[in-house]
Design a protein around this motif. Structure first.
Motif, short mmCIF file in Angstrom:
data_model
loop_
_atom_site.label_atom_id
_atom_site.label_comp_id
_atom_site.label_asym_id
_atom_site.label_seq_id
_atom_site.Cartn_x
_atom_site.Cartn_y
_atom_site.Cartn_z
N ASP A 257 -109.84 22.18 71.36
CA ASP A 257 -109.02 23.27 71.52
C ASP A 257 -107.57 23.01 72.33
OD1 ASP A 257 -110.96 24.66 70.05
OD2 ASP A 257 -112.10 25.05 72.01
N PHE A 258 -107.77 22.46 73.41
CA PHE A 258 -106.82 22.09 74.49
C PHE A 258 -105.48 21.11 73.26
CE2 PHE A 258 -105.13 18.57 77.34
CZ PHE A 258 -104.07 19.47 78.02
N LEU A 259 -106.09 20.18 72.61
CA LEU A 259 -105.13 19.47 71.97
C LEU A 259 -104.45 20.26 70.77
CD1 LEU A 259 -106.92 16.02 71.56
CD2 LEU A 259 -105.37 16.50 73.28
N ARG A 260 -105.04 21.26 70.52
CA ARG A 260 -104.43 22.08 69.36
C ARG A 260 -103.17 22.69 69.84
NH1 ARG A 260 -108.60 24.53 67.85
NH2 ARG A 260 -109.35 23.06 66.42
N VAL A 261 -103.22 23.21 71.03
CA VAL A 261 -102.39 24.07 71.72
C VAL A 261 -101.22 23.20 71.94
CG1 VAL A 261 -101.82 25.54 73.64
CG2 VAL A 261 -104.23 25.71 72.79
N ILE A 262 -101.53 21.99 72.58
CA ILE A 262 -100.48 20.92 73.23
C ILE A 262 -99.77 20.30 72.03
CG2 ILE A 262 -101.35 20.99 75.51
CD1 ILE A 262 -102.15 18.19 75.08
N GLU A 263 -100.17 20.26 70.67
CA GLU A 263 -99.49 19.58 69.87
C GLU A 263 -98.13 19.87 69.57
OE1 GLU A 263 -98.57 17.50 66.69
OE2 GLU A 263 -100.95 17.78 66.78
N PRO A 264 -97.30 18.92 69.89
CA PRO A 264 -95.78 19.06 69.79
C PRO A 264 -95.17 19.31 68.41
CG PRO A 264 -96.24 16.82 69.97
CD PRO A 264 -97.53 17.53 69.91
N GLY A 265 -96.04 19.17 67.38
CA GLY A 265 -95.34 19.16 65.93
C GLY A 265 -94.42 17.93 65.62
N GLU B 220 -82.96 15.58 67.98
CA GLU B 220 -82.19 16.76 68.09
C GLU B 220 -83.10 18.20 68.79
OE1 GLU B 220 -80.47 13.76 65.81
OE2 GLU B 220 -82.27 15.08 65.43
N ARG B 221 -84.29 18.12 68.03
CA ARG B 221 -85.04 19.26 68.34
C ARG B 221 -85.83 19.22 69.68
NH1 ARG B 221 -89.34 19.95 65.65
NH2 ARG B 221 -89.65 21.98 66.33
N ALA B 222 -85.76 17.99 70.45
CA ALA B 222 -86.81 17.78 71.50
C ALA B 222 -86.71 18.81 72.38
CB ALA B 222 -86.08 16.72 72.39
N PRO B 223 -85.56 19.71 72.83
CA PRO B 223 -85.57 20.70 73.93
C PRO B 223 -86.63 21.89 73.27
CG PRO B 223 -83.44 19.88 73.69
CD PRO B 223 -84.50 19.12 72.58
N ASP B 224 -86.33 22.07 71.96
CA ASP B 224 -87.19 23.24 71.13
C ASP B 224 -88.42 22.73 71.29
OD1 ASP B 224 -84.78 24.60 70.81
OD2 ASP B 224 -84.30 23.61 68.82
N ILE B 225 -88.99 21.62 70.88
CA ILE B 225 -90.37 21.30 71.17
C ILE B 225 -91.06 21.71 72.51
CG2 ILE B 225 -91.98 19.15 71.04
CD1 ILE B 225 -89.87 17.91 68.86
N ILE B 226 -90.18 21.27 73.56
CA ILE B 226 -90.89 21.42 74.83
C ILE B 226 -91.02 22.86 75.08
CG2 ILE B 226 -90.19 21.20 77.32
CD1 ILE B 226 -91.50 18.67 75.92
N ALA B 227 -89.91 23.66 74.61
CA ALA B 227 -89.93 25.24 74.92
C ALA B 227 -91.13 25.75 74.14
CB ALA B 227 -88.66 25.63 74.36
N ASN B 228 -91.58 25.14 72.74
CA ASN B 228 -92.27 25.77 71.96
C ASN B 228 -93.94 25.12 72.63
OD1 ASN B 228 -93.47 27.06 69.52
ND2 ASN B 228 -94.12 24.89 69.05
N HIS C 87 -104.36 11.33 70.79
CA HIS C 87 -103.40 12.48 70.59
C HIS C 87 -102.00 11.89 71.34
CE1 HIS C 87 -102.02 16.34 70.46
NE2 HIS C 87 -101.26 16.39 71.70
N LEU C 88 -102.02 11.48 72.58
CA LEU C 88 -100.71 11.15 73.13
C LEU C 88 -100.06 9.80 72.24
CD1 LEU C 88 -98.70 11.03 75.65
CD2 LEU C 88 -100.09 9.07 76.48
#
Length: 332
Positions: A184-192, A197-205, A253-254
């Motif tokens: 469950d935890f890993l599902r939430v922190i999955e960066p996609g 270019e999208r790195a800041p958006d990934i962190i924000a999401n 996961h990492l």
């Protein structure tokens, strides 16, 4: 050696075998690990402590392959009865280190002086040690340009997931860990999907998803604030920081979902840049073909290079492992 005998080797057996050898012979210490991939890592640890009086033999227990959680528990039960001064066990810390005795396996990992663990969740976490990742990119691409700050990205990712990580450890220190499992935890922190270019958006999401899940957990456990803060303070004491949380989340996961996809994008861009340089600097087509062919054959494999990355030598968990080994040897 007959199979039955191999399956029942204990520290006392190894000690007796050592006594039968000449006094000038080096003392053999058996180090059992969990999986084939672990042999190289623990060899990199133990080789520093071999001399003309002792040597280590790193191996898997008979009939043990890659271990699931239940299999690890069985292995720990077996080894806890056999380890000693001449036979040690070397394992991934998983959550057992941070659970601090909440389970029997955790008690063994934290309390048995002949069981050594990674402090970080697993070897994969140390292979992904953030300050070493630029060196990995250079080894793969033979291009030393810094086009993305891997260390800063993992720092931001860690800070984003840390509050939910505390909730994960909170659950695993209680009998109700299944209410919020590691999955469950890993599902939430999955960066996609990662792009530079999208790195800041990934962190924000990730921050957004973490915040949403935390609000849900707070509603489900309205009286947990005090115990949550206690767990937070305790894991900080154990060496986890908001900036280094990536070292303590599940290693696969990492490795598979965060670091390898990031490095692939970085390395692809560095390779293209180097190929363009070769094309622009070549004086004729034959030279260009030869230089490109030579460069292409020199490019490394990201996963294989990460698996052999030893940049973790300067990491805090690795220094703790060394300290434990030194204390064990001082008492022998």
């Amino acid at each position: 050696m007959p199979t039955k005998l191999r399956e029942n080797i204990s520290s006392k057996y190894v000690e007796a075998a050592n006594r039968l050898r000449p006094k000038t012979a080096r003392r053999r210490i058996v180090a059992y690990v969990e999986a084939y991939d672990d042999i190289f890592f623990w060899r990199s640890v133990l080789t520093n402590y071999e001399d003309d009086t002792r040597y280590f033999e790193v191996m898997l227990p008979t009939k043990v392959g890659k271990l699931e959680r239940g299999k690890k528990a069985a292995l720990m039960k077996m080894l806890s009865e056999r380890v000693g001064s001449d036979m040690i066990a070397c394992v991934d810390a998983d959550y057992d280190y941070l659970e601090q005795g909440a389970t029997q396996t955790s008690k063994t990992v934290n309390g048995n002086p002949y069981v050594f663990h990674t402090y970080a969740y697993a070897i994969e976490n140390l292979q992904c040690y953030a300050p070493s990742l630029h060196d990995v990119c250079v080894a793969v691409t033979l291009n030393d340009r810094m086009i993305f700050d891997c260390e800063e990205y993992l720092r931001q990712y860690s800070v984003a997931v840390f509050p939910l990580f505390v909730w994960s450890i909170w659950h695993y220190r209680s009998p109700d860990y299944s209410q919020f499992s590691i999955t469950d935890f890993l599902r939430v922190i999955e960066p996609g999907h990662f792009t530079i270019e999208r790195a800041p958006d990934i962190i924000a999401n990730v921050k957004r998803k973490v915040g949403s899940k935390i609000r849900q957990l707070q509603r489900e456990h309205p009286d947990a604030k005090k115990s949550y803060l206690h767990v937070k303070d305790d894991i900080l004491r154990l060496g986890v920081t908001p900036e280094t949380t990536y070292l303590y989340i599940q290693g696969h996961h990492l490795f598979d979902k965060v670091v390898e996809p990031m490095l692939k994008k970085i390395c692809d861009q560095l390779i293209r840049a180097r190929q363009q340089e070769i094309s622009q600097q070549s004086q004729h087509s034959t030279q260009r073909r030869n230089e490109l062919s030579c460069y292409t054959s020199s490019i490394g494999n990201i996963q294989a290079t990460l698996r052999r990355n030893i940049g973790y030598f300067r990491s805090e968990p690795f220094l703790k492992i060394r300290k434990d080994i030194e204390e064990y040897l001082a008492k022998r």
